[in-house]
Design an enzyme around this catalytic site. Structure first.
Site, short mmCIF file in Angstrom:
data_model
loop_
_atom_site.label_atom_id
_atom_site.label_comp_id
_atom_site.label_asym_id
_atom_site.label_seq_id
_atom_site.Cartn_x
_atom_site.Cartn_y
_atom_site.Cartn_z
N ASP A 26 0.84 -1.21 0.00
CA ASP A 26 0.00 0.00 0.00
C ASP A 26 0.87 1.25 0.00
O ASP A 26 0.74 2.12 -0.85
CB ASP A 26 -0.91 0.03 1.24
CG ASP A 26 -1.69 -1.26 1.40
OD1 ASP A 26 -2.57 -1.50 0.56
OD2 ASP A 26 -1.40 -2.01 2.35
N GLU A 66 2.34 -6.53 -5.29
CA GLU A 66 1.96 -5.56 -6.31
C GLU A 66 3.17 -4.78 -6.83
O GLU A 66 3.46 -4.77 -8.01
CB GLU A 66 0.92 -4.60 -5.69
CG GLU A 66 0.44 -3.53 -6.63
CD GLU A 66 -1.07 -3.52 -6.83
OE1 GLU A 66 -1.77 -4.42 -6.34
OE2 GLU A 66 -1.54 -2.61 -7.50
#
Ligand code: TRH
Length: 363
Positions: free
Chosen positions: A21, A260
């Site tokens: 994040d 990610e």
């Protein structure tokens, strides 16, 4: 079509777990500020966790500017005048008071998780009018029909220059290892130790150190440790800065990446890599994995394609046997130029930040 003034951006980051994040939010915020000269405020709910990715951070400050980005605590958003753009990330939910203050002047966009699945193109850039103001959905992806991939200007080209300068044939295979603690780490280390080629494995300090200690029959391992067995030499590195992590990826022959952001860094490094998706319920992560493999290796025409699929599948499910690892290594002479070529192809697409800026201008 009305053209919105969109110079001031507020980015919202809630750190759920791990570093993805904040890794993505920090990278993107810096790019918007430094490359697009936008006024960027980054709201973070957990400064103490963010410091891992932003080492210059002072956790005592409600507001501070680092590399042209103003970093603020989550609480600061309650009393602040909303910017032109509110970029919510990964559906983290905007603070209620901020949302109430947005009125008609702020454009609300949610940056979604990255996936190579084909449905992404259909959902990208859609809007929901169930909220006030409307909420727009921006989906990163691997095709021009999606929101693209985060790629700083010249990163791919610079990586290639770094790679050229570093190229020395030593006969030792260099592997970097970043993965989730449930990965079959001991199987992989065993396969490396038993393989017919010496391996230098570089492990940035992370939650897999206990698994590494177990493998070497130690109670703990520390940063700076160098551990050897048979053909494997393992180096425990500190947790690197994002820039140094990029350099590590460029200097290795094979990179194990996850989640990610490290996934996409591995692509821009242009080196063969094995990706471990973030564990999800109902095997959703395996669907994501297979969608990516089908997309990335679509033009990989040799019999060795199975070796790549097998290695990924084994790494994300149960065990990675010596045979699976050996087959992956045998395919490396084909995988290496293939990966570089595929990466350079992806690097010609419009990047995520550009697409986001264009998207906001057109709204
Ligand atoms: O930490 P992650 O597992 O993040 C995940 C994923 O984003 C996942 O989709 C999401 O749901 C979850 O977080 C909440 O892996 P990722 O995305 O690769 O992020 C790691 C970041 O850490 C990335 O920005 C690279 C950086 N990094 C360093 O800066 N130094 C290092 O030494 C290493 C190993 C990583």
């Amino acid at each position: 079509m009305s053209h919105h003034k969109a110079n001031r951006w507020d980015v919202f980051c809630r750190i759920v777990d791990n570093f993805g994040d904040i890794g993505v939010c920090w990278r993107l915020s810096q790019q918007l500020a430094c490359e697009y000269h936008l006024q960027v405020r980054l709201f973070i709910d957990d400064l103490a966790a963010a410091i891992k990715i932003i080492p210059a951070l002072n956790c005592e400050l409600n507001s501070q500017i680092i590399n042209h980005v103003e970093i603020l605590t989550w609480q600061s958003a309650i009393t602040i005048q909303p910017a032109d753009v509110a970029l919510e990330t990964f559906s983290c939910e905007l603070p209620a008071d901020y949302l109430a203050a947005m009125q008609g002047n702020t454009v609300w966009v949610n940056l979604e998780y990255l996936s190579a699945e084909s449905w992404v193109a259909d959902f990208h850039a859609r809007s929901s009018n169930n909220t006030k103001p409307a909420r727009h959905f921006f989906f990163p992806g691997f095709t021009e029909a999606t929101g693209g991939l985060i790629r700083e200007a010249d990163i791919f080209q610079n990586n290639q220059l770094t790679a050229k300068n570093k190229e020395v044939e030593t006969g030792v295979l260099k592997v970097s290892l970043f993965c989730y603690p449930h990965a079959p780490v001991s199987y992989l280390l065993n396969a490396m130790a038993e393989s017919n080629q010496p391996v230098d494995c570089y492990v940035p300090n992370s939650s897999i150190l206990p698994a590494i200690a177990d493998f070497f029959n130690l109670n703990t391992v520390e940063t700076g440790s160098k551990l050897s067995t048979k053909n494997l030499t393992l180096h425990v590195l500190p947790f690197l800065s994002q820039a140094d992590y990029d350099k590590l990826l460029v200097s290795c022959d094979i990179n194990f990446v996850r989640g990610e952001d490290s996934w996409i860094r591995a692509i821009w490094a242009g080196k063969p890599f094995i990706w471990q998706p973030y564990l999800q319920t109902e095997n959703t992560h395996i669907t994501k994995l297979n969608a990516f493999l089908d997309l990335f290796y679509a033009e990989y025409k040799t019999d060795a394609k199975a070796a790549i699929y097998n290695a990924h599948s084994a790494w994300s499910t149960d065990d990675i046997t010596t045979e699976i690892w050996q087959s992956y290594l045998q395919a490396l002479p084909v995988t290496k130029p293939y990966t570089l070529n595929k990466a350079s192809e992806l690097a010609t697409q419009t990047d995520l930040a550009s697409k986001l800026v264009i998207f906001l201008q057109k709204l």
